[in-house]
Scaffold this motif. Structure first.
Motif, mmCIF file in Angstrom:
data_model
loop_
_atom_site.group_PDB
_atom_site.id
_atom_site.type_symbol
_atom_site.label_atom_id
_atom_site.label_comp_id
_atom_site.label_asym_id
_atom_site.label_seq_id
_atom_site.Cartn_x
_atom_site.Cartn_y
_atom_site.Cartn_z
ATOM 1 N N PRO A 63 0.797 -1.244 0.000
ATOM 2 C CA PRO A 63 0.000 0.000 0.000
ATOM 3 C C PRO A 63 0.827 1.291 0.000
ATOM 4 O O PRO A 63 0.867 2.019 0.991
ATOM 5 C CB PRO A 63 -0.814 -0.130 1.282
ATOM 6 C CG PRO A 63 0.071 -0.905 2.198
ATOM 7 C CD PRO A 63 0.814 -1.882 1.314
ATOM 8 N N PHE A 64 1.473 1.592 -1.085
ATOM 9 C CA PHE A 64 2.146 2.878 -1.246
ATOM 10 C C PHE A 64 2.182 3.215 -2.728
ATOM 11 O O PHE A 64 2.150 2.349 -3.578
ATOM 12 C CB PHE A 64 3.559 2.870 -0.638
ATOM 13 C CG PHE A 64 4.560 2.036 -1.386
ATOM 14 C CD1 PHE A 64 5.368 2.603 -2.366
ATOM 15 C CD2 PHE A 64 4.686 0.676 -1.120
ATOM 16 C CE1 PHE A 64 6.289 1.829 -3.066
ATOM 17 C CE2 PHE A 64 5.606 -0.094 -1.822
ATOM 18 C CZ PHE A 64 6.409 0.483 -2.794
ATOM 19 N N ARG A 71 6.132 4.612 -11.226
ATOM 20 C CA ARG A 71 7.180 4.913 -10.248
ATOM 21 C C ARG A 71 7.290 3.770 -9.230
ATOM 22 O O ARG A 71 8.382 3.365 -8.854
ATOM 23 C CB ARG A 71 6.874 6.225 -9.531
ATOM 24 C CG ARG A 71 7.980 6.634 -8.586
ATOM 25 C CD ARG A 71 7.701 7.949 -7.939
ATOM 26 N NE ARG A 71 7.830 9.004 -8.932
ATOM 27 C CZ ARG A 71 7.585 10.283 -8.698
ATOM 28 N NH1 ARG A 71 7.185 10.678 -7.513
ATOM 29 N NH2 ARG A 71 7.739 11.178 -9.647
ATOM 30 N N LYS A 72 6.142 3.252 -8.821
ATOM 31 C CA LYS A 72 6.127 2.126 -7.886
ATOM 32 C C LYS A 72 6.819 0.918 -8.512
ATOM 33 O O LYS A 72 7.614 0.230 -7.863
ATOM 34 C CB LYS A 72 4.683 1.788 -7.506
ATOM 35 C CG LYS A 72 4.541 0.736 -6.440
ATOM 36 C CD LYS A 72 3.076 0.580 -6.045
ATOM 37 C CE LYS A 72 2.898 -0.343 -4.886
ATOM 38 N NZ LYS A 72 1.494 -0.406 -4.437
ATOM 39 N N GLY A 73 6.535 0.655 -9.784
ATOM 40 C CA GLY A 73 7.164 -0.467 -10.475
ATOM 41 C C GLY A 73 8.671 -0.319 -10.560
ATOM 42 O O GLY A 73 9.415 -1.295 -10.407
ATOM 43 N N PHE A 111 18.878 -2.586 -16.208
ATOM 44 C CA PHE A 111 18.026 -2.133 -17.301
ATOM 45 C C PHE A 111 16.805 -3.040 -17.472
ATOM 46 O O PHE A 111 15.666 -2.560 -17.539
ATOM 47 C CB PHE A 111 18.814 -2.054 -18.616
ATOM 48 C CG PHE A 111 17.947 -1.681 -19.785
ATOM 49 C CD1 PHE A 111 17.537 -0.376 -19.965
ATOM 50 C CD2 PHE A 111 17.531 -2.648 -20.692
ATOM 51 C CE1 PHE A 111 16.723 -0.027 -21.036
ATOM 52 C CE2 PHE A 111 16.714 -2.311 -21.758
ATOM 53 C CZ PHE A 111 16.310 -0.996 -21.931
ATOM 54 N N PHE A 112 17.036 -4.346 -17.549
ATOM 55 C CA PHE A 112 15.916 -5.240 -17.837
ATOM 56 C C PHE A 112 14.981 -5.441 -16.653
ATOM 57 O O PHE A 112 13.792 -5.700 -16.855
ATOM 58 C CB PHE A 112 16.408 -6.561 -18.438
ATOM 59 C CG PHE A 112 16.788 -6.406 -19.876
ATOM 60 C CD1 PHE A 112 15.833 -6.157 -20.841
ATOM 61 C CD2 PHE A 112 18.111 -6.476 -20.267
ATOM 62 C CE1 PHE A 112 16.174 -5.974 -22.173
ATOM 63 C CE2 PHE A 112 18.468 -6.310 -21.597
ATOM 64 C CZ PHE A 112 17.496 -6.053 -22.553
ATOM 65 N N THR A 113 15.461 -5.277 -15.430
ATOM 66 C CA THR A 113 14.510 -5.309 -14.308
ATOM 67 C C THR A 113 13.705 -4.010 -14.271
ATOM 68 O O THR A 113 12.531 -4.028 -13.909
ATOM 69 C CB THR A 113 15.190 -5.592 -12.954
ATOM 70 O OG1 THR A 113 16.234 -4.664 -12.735
ATOM 71 C CG2 THR A 113 15.702 -7.012 -12.878
ATOM 72 N N LEU A 114 14.305 -2.914 -14.703
ATOM 73 C CA LEU A 114 13.521 -1.679 -14.834
ATOM 74 C C LEU A 114 12.452 -1.829 -15.915
ATOM 75 O O LEU A 114 11.340 -1.312 -15.764
ATOM 76 C CB LEU A 114 14.429 -0.496 -15.153
ATOM 77 C CG LEU A 114 15.095 0.171 -13.967
ATOM 78 C CD1 LEU A 114 16.114 1.216 -14.426
ATOM 79 C CD2 LEU A 114 14.083 0.807 -13.035
ATOM 80 N N VAL A 115 12.778 -2.523 -16.993
ATOM 81 C CA VAL A 115 11.773 -2.789 -18.028
ATOM 82 C C VAL A 115 10.591 -3.515 -17.391
ATOM 83 O O VAL A 115 9.429 -3.161 -17.620
ATOM 84 C CB VAL A 115 12.367 -3.612 -19.195
ATOM 85 C CG1 VAL A 115 11.267 -4.177 -20.094
ATOM 86 C CG2 VAL A 115 13.343 -2.767 -19.996
ATOM 87 N N TRP A 116 10.883 -4.531 -16.569
ATOM 88 C CA TRP A 116 9.812 -5.245 -15.872
ATOM 89 C C TRP A 116 8.950 -4.268 -15.073
ATOM 90 O O TRP A 116 7.723 -4.262 -15.189
ATOM 91 C CB TRP A 116 10.381 -6.331 -14.940
ATOM 92 C CG TRP A 116 9.314 -6.924 -14.078
ATOM 93 C CD1 TRP A 116 8.471 -7.935 -14.417
ATOM 94 C CD2 TRP A 116 8.950 -6.530 -12.748
ATOM 95 N NE1 TRP A 116 7.597 -8.190 -13.386
ATOM 96 C CE2 TRP A 116 7.872 -7.333 -12.357
ATOM 97 C CE3 TRP A 116 9.422 -5.561 -11.869
ATOM 98 C CZ2 TRP A 116 7.257 -7.214 -11.106
ATOM 99 C CZ3 TRP A 116 8.816 -5.429 -10.627
ATOM 100 C CH2 TRP A 116 7.754 -6.254 -10.251
ATOM 101 N N GLY A 121 4.005 -1.479 -14.249
ATOM 102 C CA GLY A 121 3.330 -0.269 -13.793
ATOM 103 C C GLY A 121 2.393 0.301 -14.848
ATOM 104 O O GLY A 121 1.271 0.727 -14.542
ATOM 105 N N LEU A 122 2.830 0.304 -16.101
ATOM 106 C CA LEU A 122 1.982 0.792 -17.184
ATOM 107 C C LEU A 122 0.753 -0.088 -17.352
ATOM 108 O O LEU A 122 -0.349 0.419 -17.622
ATOM 109 C CB LEU A 122 2.779 0.860 -18.492
ATOM 110 C CG LEU A 122 3.799 1.986 -18.580
ATOM 111 C CD1 LEU A 122 4.672 1.808 -19.817
ATOM 112 C CD2 LEU A 122 3.116 3.347 -18.578
#
Length: 129
Positions: A63-64, A71-73, A111-116, A121-122
């Protein structure tokens, strides 16, 4: 319904992550940038990644920043990143941080974990509309 959405977001984030990693390897980008990993696109490689990615999606239930899912992702992607760097790479024989695959392995992991995280998130943002 929230659990299903979180699982779906994680799964689709994992699909984007996996296909991106496979495509960059198949195109020779990984090797050109000093990362000696070019996975073969197969069910044996993809399905466990999708299952784990879906489970990581459950972190979106925390819950945040519910009004900022991308941003959460990005923040939540730290979890899978740490697991990759400290557990999966060493278990693969690639050493801590995956450095036996090349000096840029940790950067590819980031990079690829940020893609996840961004894609998950999207997806959540799109489902929430």
């Amino acid at each position: 319904m929230k659990i299903f959405r979180a699982l779906l977001a994680g799964l689709l984030g994992g699909l984007a992550n996996s296909l991106g990693l496979w495509a960059s390897g198949a195109a020779g980008i990984n090797r050109a940038l000093g990362f000696r990993m070019a996975p073969e696109l197969s069910a044996e490689w993809l399905l466990p990644r999708l299952a784990m990615s879906a489970l990581w999606g459950l972190l979106f239930l925390l819950p945040f920043w519910n009004s900022r899912p991308v941003r959460k992702g990005m923040l939540l992607s730290i979890g899978p990143l740490l697991v990759m760097l400290y557990l999966i790479f060493p278990k693969m024989g690639a050493g801590l941080y995956g450095l036996k695959l090349g000096a840029t392995a940790p950067l590819f992991a980031v990079f690829f974990t940020l893609v996840w995280g961004v894609v998950a998130g999207l997806v959540l943002k799109g489902i929430g509309r």
